[in-house]
Design a protein around this motif. Structure first.
Motif, mmCIF file in Angstrom:
data_model
loop_
_atom_site.group_PDB
_atom_site.id
_atom_site.type_symbol
_atom_site.label_atom_id
_atom_site.label_comp_id
_atom_site.label_asym_id
_atom_site.label_seq_id
_atom_site.Cartn_x
_atom_site.Cartn_y
_atom_site.Cartn_z
ATOM 1 N N ASN A 1 40.191 34.628 38.581
ATOM 2 C CA ASN A 1 38.803 35.099 38.597
ATOM 3 C C ASN A 1 38.414 35.709 37.259
ATOM 4 O O ASN A 1 37.331 35.456 36.737
ATOM 5 N N ARG A 2 39.296 36.534 36.702
ATOM 6 C CA ARG A 2 38.994 37.181 35.425
ATOM 7 C C ARG A 2 38.901 36.166 34.290
ATOM 8 O O ARG A 2 38.044 36.277 33.425
ATOM 9 N N LEU A 3 39.808 35.190 34.276
ATOM 10 C CA LEU A 3 39.802 34.204 33.199
ATOM 11 C C LEU A 3 38.539 33.350 33.221
ATOM 12 O O LEU A 3 37.978 33.030 32.177
ATOM 13 N N ILE A 4 38.100 32.975 34.419
ATOM 14 C CA ILE A 4 36.976 32.050 34.519
ATOM 15 C C ILE A 4 35.636 32.777 34.494
ATOM 16 O O ILE A 4 34.706 32.355 33.814
ATOM 17 N N THR A 5 35.509 33.870 35.223
ATOM 18 C CA THR A 5 34.206 34.521 35.370
ATOM 19 C C THR A 5 34.049 35.784 34.542
ATOM 20 O O THR A 5 32.932 36.233 34.322
ATOM 21 N N GLY A 6 35.166 36.393 34.134
ATOM 22 C CA GLY A 6 35.088 37.676 33.447
ATOM 23 C C GLY A 6 35.000 38.817 34.435
ATOM 24 O O GLY A 6 35.049 39.980 34.066
ATOM 25 N N ARG A 7 34.865 38.502 35.715
ATOM 26 C CA ARG A 7 34.773 39.538 36.756
ATOM 27 C C ARG A 7 36.089 39.603 37.517
ATOM 28 O O ARG A 7 36.965 38.783 37.337
ATOM 29 N N GLY A 8 36.172 40.553 38.398
ATOM 30 C CA GLY A 8 37.354 40.657 39.236
ATOM 31 C C GLY A 8 38.170 41.890 38.952
ATOM 32 O O GLY A 8 39.031 42.254 39.711
ATOM 33 N N GLY A 9 37.921 42.542 37.826
ATOM 34 C CA GLY A 9 38.635 43.772 37.521
ATOM 35 C C GLY A 9 37.873 44.968 38.067
ATOM 36 O O GLY A 9 36.913 44.830 38.822
ATOM 37 N N LYS A 10 38.283 46.144 37.659
ATOM 38 C CA LYS A 10 37.585 47.354 38.075
ATOM 39 C C LYS A 10 36.231 47.418 37.375
ATOM 40 O O LYS A 10 36.132 47.166 36.175
#
Length: 166
Positions: free
Chosen positions: A71-80
């Protein structure tokens, strides 16, 4: 009764005692296929397939870690979420390269059926997230994991392992 000696991990060796006899009341045993507390070793846990075969699969925490990473690699989201900051999103070319590097890393896991199924599920998740985020760009093609061929287990009497005599 059989004793399984797992490969060393950071200076420790895991020993698994397999038995078809009920344990003595003085001993604490764990059922290896307990759904609430499965037998875990490194990044793997013991599980049953739909057909009832016993296999290793990725632990739930490891699968969730890789889903979040995708999620982080593709969208930049998913972290805190950080107040006042927007999530950073890679360009489609960089995101594709990073996802394929992650896929290559997962491709190196052993080709046991449960692990293969988990990696295939992560590849499908990657494709879904990619298509929803980058609809105009083709999604990264994950490599197919090789099967791990069955090998006869190596066995030896305990006296040979402990250095004792017969």
């Amino acid at each position: 009764m059989q004793l399984v000696i797992m490969p060393p991990d950071e200076g420790t060796i895991s020993l698994i005692l397999l038995s078809n006899a009920p344990p003595d009341d003085r001993e604490q045993w764990q059922l290896a296929l307990d759904a609430d507390w499965p037998l875990s070793w490194r990044n793997y846990q013991l599980a049953c397939s739909e057909k009832g075969a016993i296999t290793w699969r990725l632990r739930e925490a490891v699968r969730e870690h890789y889903r979040l990473r995708i999620n982080r690699l593709i969208t930049g989201r998913g972290g805190k979420a950080v107040p006042g900051e927007r999530p950073y999103q890679y360009s489609p070319q960089i995101a594709r390269m990073e996802v394929l590097l992650l896929a290559d890393r997962l491709h190196r896991y052993p080709g046991l059926s449960g692990v293969r199924r988990d990696v295939f599920g992560l590849a499908q998740h990657s494709t879904r997230v990619w298509r929803s985020t980058h609809p105009g760009h083709p999604f990264p093609q994950w490599p197919t994991m090789p099967y791990l061929p069955y090998r006869q287990p190596q066995t030896a009497p305990l006296t040979d392992l402990s250095g004792g005599t017969k």
